[in-house]
Design a protein around this motif. Structure first.
Motif, PDB file in Angstrom:
ATOM      1  N   UNK A   5      -7.194   5.474   2.785  1.00 48.44           N
ATOM      2  CA  UNK A   5      -7.706   4.330   1.907  1.00 48.44           C
ATOM      3  C   UNK A   5      -7.162   4.774   0.479  1.00 48.44           C
ATOM      4  N   UNK A   6      -6.582   3.742  -0.212  1.00 48.45           N
ATOM      5  CA  UNK A   6      -6.233   3.829  -1.526  1.00 48.45           C
ATOM      6  C   UNK A   6      -7.459   2.981  -2.276  1.00 48.45           C
ATOM      7  N   UNK A   7      -8.015   3.998  -3.270  1.00 47.23           N
ATOM      8  CA  UNK A   7      -9.024   3.477  -4.045  1.00 47.23           C
ATOM      9  C   UNK A   7      -8.647   3.359  -5.659  1.00 47.23           C
ATOM     10  N   UNK A   8      -8.519   2.067  -6.088  1.00 43.60           N
ATOM     11  CA  UNK A   8      -7.911   1.818  -7.552  1.00 43.60           C
ATOM     12  C   UNK A   8      -8.545   0.801  -8.072  1.00 43.60           C
ATOM     13  N   UNK A   9      -8.391   0.369  -9.237  1.00 45.37           N
ATOM     14  CA  UNK A   9      -8.937  -0.965  -9.951  1.00 45.37           C
ATOM     15  C   UNK A   9      -8.314  -2.165  -9.328  1.00 45.37           C
ATOM     16  N   UNK A  10      -9.097  -3.252  -9.528  1.00 43.96           N
ATOM     17  CA  UNK A  10      -8.558  -4.341  -8.786  1.00 43.96           C
ATOM     18  C   UNK A  10      -7.719  -5.283  -9.544  1.00 43.96           C
ATOM     19  N   UNK A  11      -6.498  -4.716  -9.726  1.00 45.43           N
ATOM     20  CA  UNK A  11      -5.188  -5.588 -10.348  1.00 45.43           C
ATOM     21  C   UNK A  11      -4.081  -4.817  -9.727  1.00 45.43           C
ATOM     22  N   UNK A  12      -3.057  -5.613  -9.900  1.00 44.06           N
ATOM     23  CA  UNK A  12      -1.701  -5.143  -9.345  1.00 44.06           C
ATOM     24  C   UNK A  12      -0.899  -4.830 -10.423  1.00 44.06           C
ATOM     25  N   UNK A  13      -1.090  -3.615 -10.828  1.00 41.57           N
ATOM     26  CA  UNK A  13      -0.360  -2.875 -11.650  1.00 41.57           C
ATOM     27  C   UNK A  13      -0.902  -1.460 -11.850  1.00 41.57           C
ATOM     28  N   UNK A  14       0.010  -0.756 -12.809  1.00 44.62           N
ATOM     29  CA  UNK A  14      -0.389   0.472 -13.361  1.00 44.62           C
ATOM     30  C   UNK A  14      -0.525   1.684 -12.599  1.00 44.62           C
ATOM     31  N   UNK A  15      -1.069   2.642 -12.346  1.00 45.32           N
ATOM     32  CA  UNK A  15      -0.914   3.828 -11.846  1.00 45.32           C
ATOM     33  C   UNK A  15      -1.124   3.809 -10.323  1.00 45.32           C
ATOM     34  N   UNK A  16      -1.814   3.051  -9.713  1.00 42.71           N
ATOM     35  CA  UNK A  16      -2.093   2.824  -8.394  1.00 42.71           C
ATOM     36  C   UNK A  16      -1.196   1.869  -7.381  1.00 42.71           C
ATOM     37  N   UNK A  17      -0.424   1.008  -8.209  1.00 46.60           N
ATOM     38  CA  UNK A  17       0.474   0.032  -7.770  1.00 46.60           C
ATOM     39  C   UNK A  17       1.633   0.739  -6.893  1.00 46.60           C
ATOM     40  N   UNK A  18       2.370   1.680  -7.384  1.00 49.24           N
ATOM     41  CA  UNK A  18       3.446   2.195  -6.716  1.00 49.24           C
ATOM     42  C   UNK A  18       2.991   2.775  -5.456  1.00 49.24           C
ATOM     43  N   UNK A  19       1.871   3.093  -5.107  1.00 50.77           N
ATOM     44  CA  UNK A  19       1.559   3.632  -3.646  1.00 50.77           C
ATOM     45  C   UNK A  19       1.242   2.311  -2.974  1.00 50.77           C
ATOM     46  N   UNK A  20       0.654   1.452  -3.239  1.00 50.13           N
ATOM     47  CA  UNK A  20       0.261   0.097  -2.595  1.00 50.13           C
ATOM     48  C   UNK A  20       1.472  -0.481  -1.953  1.00 50.13           C
ATOM     49  N   UNK A  21       2.527  -0.452  -3.093  1.00 50.69           N
ATOM     50  CA  UNK A  21       3.936  -1.081  -2.634  1.00 50.69           C
ATOM     51  C   UNK A  21       4.650  -0.327  -1.646  1.00 50.69           C
ATOM     52  N   UNK A  22       4.600   1.133  -1.833  1.00 57.24           N
ATOM     53  CA  UNK A  22       5.262   1.978  -0.867  1.00 57.24           C
ATOM     54  C   UNK A  22       4.588   1.859   0.375  1.00 57.24           C
ATOM     55  N   UNK A  23       3.352   1.781   0.534  1.00 50.74           N
ATOM     56  CA  UNK A  23       2.580   1.617   1.954  1.00 50.74           C
ATOM     57  C   UNK A  23       3.350   0.152   2.450  1.00 50.74           C
ATOM     58  N   UNK A  24       3.063  -0.756   1.805  1.00 53.49           N
ATOM     59  CA  UNK A  24       3.320  -2.099   2.075  1.00 53.49           C
ATOM     60  C   UNK A  24       4.798  -2.270   2.583  1.00 53.49           C
ATOM     61  N   UNK A  25       5.867  -1.566   1.961  1.00 54.08           N
ATOM     62  CA  UNK A  25       7.405  -1.530   2.285  1.00 54.08           C
ATOM     63  C   UNK A  25       7.236  -1.081   3.587  1.00 54.08           C
ATOM     64  N   UNK A  26       6.724   0.062   3.881  1.00 52.81           N
ATOM     65  CA  UNK A  26       6.965   0.998   5.033  1.00 52.81           C
ATOM     66  C   UNK A  26       6.172   0.418   6.258  1.00 52.81           C
ATOM     67  N   UNK A  27       5.186  -0.515   6.046  1.00 48.34           N
ATOM     68  CA  UNK A  27       4.245  -1.044   6.926  1.00 48.34           C
ATOM     69  C   UNK A  27       3.230  -0.137   7.397  1.00 48.34           C
ATOM     70  N   UNK A  28       2.962   0.867   6.438  1.00 49.10           N
ATOM     71  CA  UNK A  28       1.827   1.937   6.867  1.00 49.10           C
ATOM     72  C   UNK A  28       0.380   1.095   6.646  1.00 49.10           C
ATOM     73  N   UNK A  29      -0.538   1.022   7.660  1.00 46.51           N
ATOM     74  CA  UNK A  29      -1.842   0.613   7.568  1.00 46.51           C
ATOM     75  C   UNK A  29      -2.508   1.188   6.664  1.00 46.51           C
ATOM     76  N   UNK A  30      -3.363   0.628   5.658  1.00 47.71           N
ATOM     77  CA  UNK A  30      -4.291   1.335   4.680  1.00 47.71           C
ATOM     78  C   UNK A  30      -5.338   0.437   4.092  1.00 47.71           C
ATOM     79  N   UNK A  31      -6.653   1.112   3.848  1.00 50.46           N
ATOM     80  CA  UNK A  31      -7.400   0.129   3.387  1.00 50.46           C
ATOM     81  C   UNK A  31      -7.138   0.278   1.739  1.00 50.46           C
TER      82      UNK A  31
END
Length: 206
Positions: A5-31
């Motif tokens: 589970x990745x916990x971050x603010x509700x916008x598409x940027x800043x410090x939490x976004x790189x991890x979101x993108x990495x998991x999306x690119x690799x098809x890693x399921x996450x909340x």
């Protein structure tokens, strides 16, 4: 694969976004647990070190954005196995974190103090960091930072440059990167147009 589970603010940027993108690119399921900014005070004390982002990995917390990027990057195949290349990825991510923190400190200022602080950054630290990060990109071949492929360093840089070019930072010209480090501006477009990244943001707009 662990339950993430990745916990971050509700916008598409800043410090939490790189991890979101990495998991999306690799098809890693996450909340993707997104916290509205107005709700942050009631969540702060339950967050590790009282900061976001953080991961929950099989229920265990992991904080600090670059630590998260390294961990997720390894899971996603977006972090080098070679020790030197891994260190170069870390260097880029840490440099971006440092200059982001310098810019972030200006948000607490108001009026003329804020203007002077940001104008000083725009004339000094921001172009200096951009040029040195651009030099690392050149050393990597000019397109990606290491191994001629996308890594979490490229994701982190993309998000930082996108922020600077967005025009959202008053008193920091939106063309500061274009003027000081044009290869980073081209790198932004290269990452933006990476097929799985382009598809991710297209889906977010729907």
């Amino acid at each position: 694969m662990p339950k993430i589970t990745l916990v971050y603010f509700d916008f598409d940027g800043s410090r939490g976004e790189a991890a979101r993108l990495a998991m999306h690119i690799a098809g890693i399921p996450f909340e993707d647990r997104r916290i509205p900014r107005n709700d942050w005070p009631k969540h702060r004390d339950s967050a590790p070190f009282q900061v976001l982002p953080f991961l929950e990995v099989d229920g265990k917390p992991l904080a600090e954005s670059n630590t998260i990027n390294r961990y997720v990057g390894k899971l996603a195949g977006l972090y080098p196995k070679d020790d030197w290349n891994a260190a170069r990825v870390d260097e880029v991510m840490d440099a971006i974190e440092t200059i982001t923190t310098k810019i972030g400190a200006t948000f607490a200022l108001e009026g003329e103090a804020k203007q002077k602080a940001r104008e000083a950054l725009a004339a000094g630290s921001i172009p200096r960091y951009a040029q040195q990060i651009e030099a690392r990109l050149k050393e990597g071949g000019g397109e990606w930072f290491v191994e001629n492929r996308l890594t979490v360093a490229d994701l982190k840089c993309f998000l930082w440059v996108r922020w600077l070019k967005s025009g959202a930072l008053d008193h920091i010209p939106a063309d500061v990167v274009d003027r000081s480090a044009p290869l980073l501006a081209k790198h932004l477009e290269r990452v933006r147009n990476y097929p799985k990244i382009a598809a991710y943001y297209a889906a977010r707009k729907k």
